[in-house]
Design a protein around this motif. Structure first.
Motif, PDB file in Angstrom:
ATOM      1  N   HIS A 376       1.431 -11.318  15.847  1.00 38.17           N
ATOM      2  CA  HIS A 376       0.761 -12.331  15.037  1.00 38.17           C
ATOM      3  C   HIS A 376      -0.363 -11.715  14.202  1.00 38.17           C
ATOM      4  O   HIS A 376      -0.547 -12.071  13.039  1.00 38.17           O
ATOM      5  CB  HIS A 376       0.195 -13.422  15.953  1.00 38.17           C
ATOM      6  N   ARG A 377      -1.114 -10.755  14.818  1.00 38.38           N
ATOM      7  CA  ARG A 377      -2.191 -10.114  14.076  1.00 38.38           C
ATOM      8  C   ARG A 377      -1.650  -9.268  12.921  1.00 38.38           C
ATOM      9  O   ARG A 377      -2.242  -9.210  11.847  1.00 38.38           O
ATOM     10  CB  ARG A 377      -3.041  -9.257  15.008  1.00 38.38           C
ATOM     11  N   ARG A 378      -0.509  -8.606  13.174  1.00 43.50           N
ATOM     12  CA  ARG A 378       0.071  -7.794  12.095  1.00 43.50           C
ATOM     13  C   ARG A 378       0.527  -8.665  10.935  1.00 43.50           C
ATOM     14  O   ARG A 378       0.349  -8.318   9.763  1.00 43.50           O
ATOM     15  CB  ARG A 378       1.261  -6.989  12.632  1.00 43.50           C
ATOM     16  N   VAL A 379       1.103  -9.842  11.265  1.00 45.46           N
ATOM     17  CA  VAL A 379       1.567 -10.746  10.204  1.00 45.46           C
ATOM     18  C   VAL A 379       0.391 -11.327   9.445  1.00 45.46           C
ATOM     19  O   VAL A 379       0.420 -11.461   8.215  1.00 45.46           O
ATOM     20  CB  VAL A 379       2.433 -11.876  10.818  1.00 45.46           C
ATOM     21  N   ALA A 380      -0.699 -11.649  10.166  1.00 52.66           N
ATOM     22  CA  ALA A 380      -1.860 -12.273   9.527  1.00 52.66           C
ATOM     23  C   ALA A 380      -2.706 -11.280   8.755  1.00 52.66           C
ATOM     24  O   ALA A 380      -3.436 -11.662   7.840  1.00 52.66           O
ATOM     25  CB  ALA A 380      -2.728 -12.967  10.588  1.00 52.66           C
ATOM     26  N   ALA A 381      -2.624  -9.992   9.086  1.00 47.68           N
ATOM     27  CA  ALA A 381      -3.463  -8.991   8.406  1.00 47.68           C
ATOM     28  C   ALA A 381      -2.986  -8.779   6.978  1.00 47.68           C
ATOM     29  O   ALA A 381      -1.774  -8.751   6.699  1.00 47.68           O
ATOM     30  CB  ALA A 381      -3.402  -7.678   9.173  1.00 47.68           C
ATOM     31  N   PRO A 382      -3.904  -8.621   5.987  1.00 54.52           N
ATOM     32  CA  PRO A 382      -3.509  -8.389   4.604  1.00 54.52           C
ATOM     33  C   PRO A 382      -2.914  -6.997   4.457  1.00 54.52           C
ATOM     34  O   PRO A 382      -3.252  -6.077   5.205  1.00 54.52           O
ATOM     35  CB  PRO A 382      -4.844  -8.484   3.850  1.00 54.52           C
ATOM     36  N   PRO A 383      -1.974  -6.836   3.522  1.00 59.21           N
ATOM     37  CA  PRO A 383      -1.361  -5.521   3.307  1.00 59.21           C
ATOM     38  C   PRO A 383      -2.431  -4.487   2.911  1.00 59.21           C
ATOM     39  O   PRO A 383      -3.448  -4.814   2.335  1.00 59.21           O
ATOM     40  CB  PRO A 383      -0.379  -5.761   2.166  1.00 59.21           C
ATOM     41  N   VAL A 384      -2.174  -3.247   3.235  1.00 53.41           N
ATOM     42  CA  VAL A 384      -3.083  -2.156   2.907  1.00 53.41           C
ATOM     43  C   VAL A 384      -3.184  -2.041   1.375  1.00 53.41           C
ATOM     44  O   VAL A 384      -2.157  -1.997   0.670  1.00 53.41           O
ATOM     45  CB  VAL A 384      -2.605  -0.840   3.497  1.00 53.41           C
ATOM     46  N   GLY A 385      -4.393  -1.973   0.872  1.00 55.54           N
ATOM     47  CA  GLY A 385      -4.606  -1.856  -0.573  1.00 55.54           C
ATOM     48  C   GLY A 385      -4.712  -3.180  -1.299  1.00 55.54           C
ATOM     49  O   GLY A 385      -5.033  -3.204  -2.473  1.00 55.54           O
ATOM     50  N   HIS A 386      -4.415  -4.289  -0.620  1.00 58.30           N
ATOM     51  CA  HIS A 386      -4.477  -5.602  -1.248  1.00 58.30           C
ATOM     52  C   HIS A 386      -5.928  -6.100  -1.220  1.00 58.30           C
ATOM     53  O   HIS A 386      -6.571  -6.069  -0.174  1.00 58.30           O
ATOM     54  CB  HIS A 386      -3.574  -6.576  -0.520  1.00 58.30           C
ATOM     55  N   LEU A 387      -6.417  -6.547  -2.350  1.00 55.74           N
ATOM     56  CA  LEU A 387      -7.775  -7.048  -2.451  1.00 55.74           C
ATOM     57  C   LEU A 387      -7.828  -8.488  -2.008  1.00 55.74           C
ATOM     58  O   LEU A 387      -7.051  -9.319  -2.503  1.00 55.74           O
ATOM     59  CB  LEU A 387      -8.305  -6.929  -3.891  1.00 55.74           C
ATOM     60  N   VAL A 388      -8.690  -8.771  -1.068  1.00 60.01           N
ATOM     61  CA  VAL A 388      -8.864 -10.146  -0.613  1.00 60.01           C
ATOM     62  C   VAL A 388      -9.991 -10.762  -1.412  1.00 60.01           C
ATOM     63  O   VAL A 388     -10.826 -10.048  -2.000  1.00 60.01           O
ATOM     64  CB  VAL A 388      -9.203 -10.178   0.884  1.00 60.01           C
TER      65      VAL A 388
END
Length: 391
Positions: A376-388
């Motif tokens: 669940h944490r992996r799915v909820a985490a933003p992709p690497v390099g993606h600006l939040v």
């Protein structure tokens, strides 16, 4: 705070899950050991009653030793039932192996055979108590299982804090799993609700089991529940004064230690009130034999009297009668029966067996919940390099 507690609960549970599962399954296996062994060895434990007088303990031992190379006798169980066989146990070999005991006919000393299942349950018991590690009760396996028991108590307490529901007064919320859920929700429901069911049993098992792991815990229980013990009298009788007495003492020491004088003294003390008596020789060079006696009609294995009798003279040194003990002392004497639920009869043993057998369920559901949280944490985490937003 709750997140940190959940992390500790999860990591500690995963680290100790296998150990708890082993201890739980082995404990469940031993729950009905007495009944299983009685059924397996029915043909060995029963003899035909005879009008002839039964042999004395020393005569029995002599005939059994002459019948085969069993080793040195360490204990004899004498039943009051005229149709019950005598059980004889032997000391460990030089390599540390424990020989199987044998049943013998009390009228002629004929060896009936070794009990089936004895070696199996002995191995299961060592795995349960000491994890089959070197040293048995004197090794570090005992400390490991005791530490695991303390950790289980902490896990039970933290688990109750983590699952405290919004409707805390609802019995249904506490005790009914939601079987309509699927996946992570079902795993959480089973883990939490069944954990609530077995929590009282696990607390009893762990709190009593600690008396077998730590001397400080056992001493504390004695201090809390038992009367202060008087100054201990010397266990071995002093040698008589005088040359003649010294010569007699030397001559007695040269003879093999026997049971007959002990048995005669015990019968004078107990008469026909016993169902069976276990006579155990001292492990060292002493002459004091311990006699444990179970009363007729008794249902608990730990409800027994204990005598200490000098085998050389037949003198009664001490008598510890179960029904003369205080309530707290009876609790201490019944720790094993409480530990396995036998204090509540066979329904209690069954309940404790099922609770112990459920221990692997918590390992499985706890692992599934841990994996699902990571996923669940992996799915909820933003992709690497993606600006939040806000970066």
């Amino acid at each position: 705070m709750i997140c940190a507690l959940l992390q500790v609960h999860s990591i500690a549970g995963l680290a100790l899950a296998l150990l708890w599962a082993v201890v739980g399954l082995t404990g469940a296996t031993m729950s009905f050991e007495d009944e299983i062994q009685a059924s397996l060895n029915r043909d060995l434990t029963h003899v035909d009653a005879s009008a002839a007088q039964r042999l004395s303990p020393d005569e029995l031992v002599a005939r059994v030793e002459a019948a085969g190379d069993f080793g040195k006798v360490s204990a004899v169980t004498m039943p009051a039932d005229p149709t019950a066989a005598v059980r004889i146990r032997f000391t460990r070999s030089e390599g540390g192996a424990q020989p199987s005991s044998v049943y013998a006919d009390p009228y002629n000393g004929h060896v009936l055979g070794s009990p089936r299942g004895e070696d199996f349950f002995a191995t299961v018991r060592k795995l349960h108590r000491w994890l089959l590690l070197p040293g048995d009760g004197n090794g570090y396996g005992r400390t490991i299982t005791g530490t695991a028991a303390i950790c289980l108590i902490l896990m039970l307490m933290s688990g109750m804090v983590l699952r405290w529901p919004h409707r805390a007064t609802s019995v249904k919320v506490w005790l009914k799993p939601n079987l309509s859920l699927r996946g992570r929700g079902l795993h959480r429901s089973l883990h939490a609700v069944i954990g609530t069911w077995v929590l009282p049993v696990y607390l009893v098992i762990t709190l009593t089991g600690l008396t077998y792991s730590f001397e400080w815990y056992k001493d504390g229980a004695k201090w809390l529940l038992a009367r202060p013990s008087p100054s201990a009298a010397p266990m071995q009788p002093k040698a008589p004064r005088g040359v003649a007495g010294a010569r007699t003492d030397i001559a007695d020491a040269a003879k093999p230690l026997g049971f007959d004088r002990v048995w005669a003294t015990f019968l004078r003390e107990q008469g026909d009130r016993y169902a069976r008596a276990l006579l155990t020789l001292p492990a060292g060079a002493g002459t004091v034999v311990r006699v444990r006696s179970w009363p007729r009609g008794g249902s608990l294995d730990t409800a027994r009297d204990e005598f200490r009798i000098d085998a050389a003279t037949g003198r009664l040194i001490s008598a510890d009668l179960y029904y003369d003990r205080t309530f707290g002392e009876r609790i201490l004497a019944s720790v094993l029966d409480i530990h396995r639920g036998a204090i509540l009869g066979w329904p209690g043993k069954l309940a404790f067996m099922l609770a112990a057998a459920l221990m692997p369920l918590f390992a499985a559901t706890g692992l599934l919940l841990h994996l699902s949280r990571r996923r669940h944490r992996r799915v909820a985490a933003p992709p690497v390099g993606h600006l939040v937003p806000g970066e």
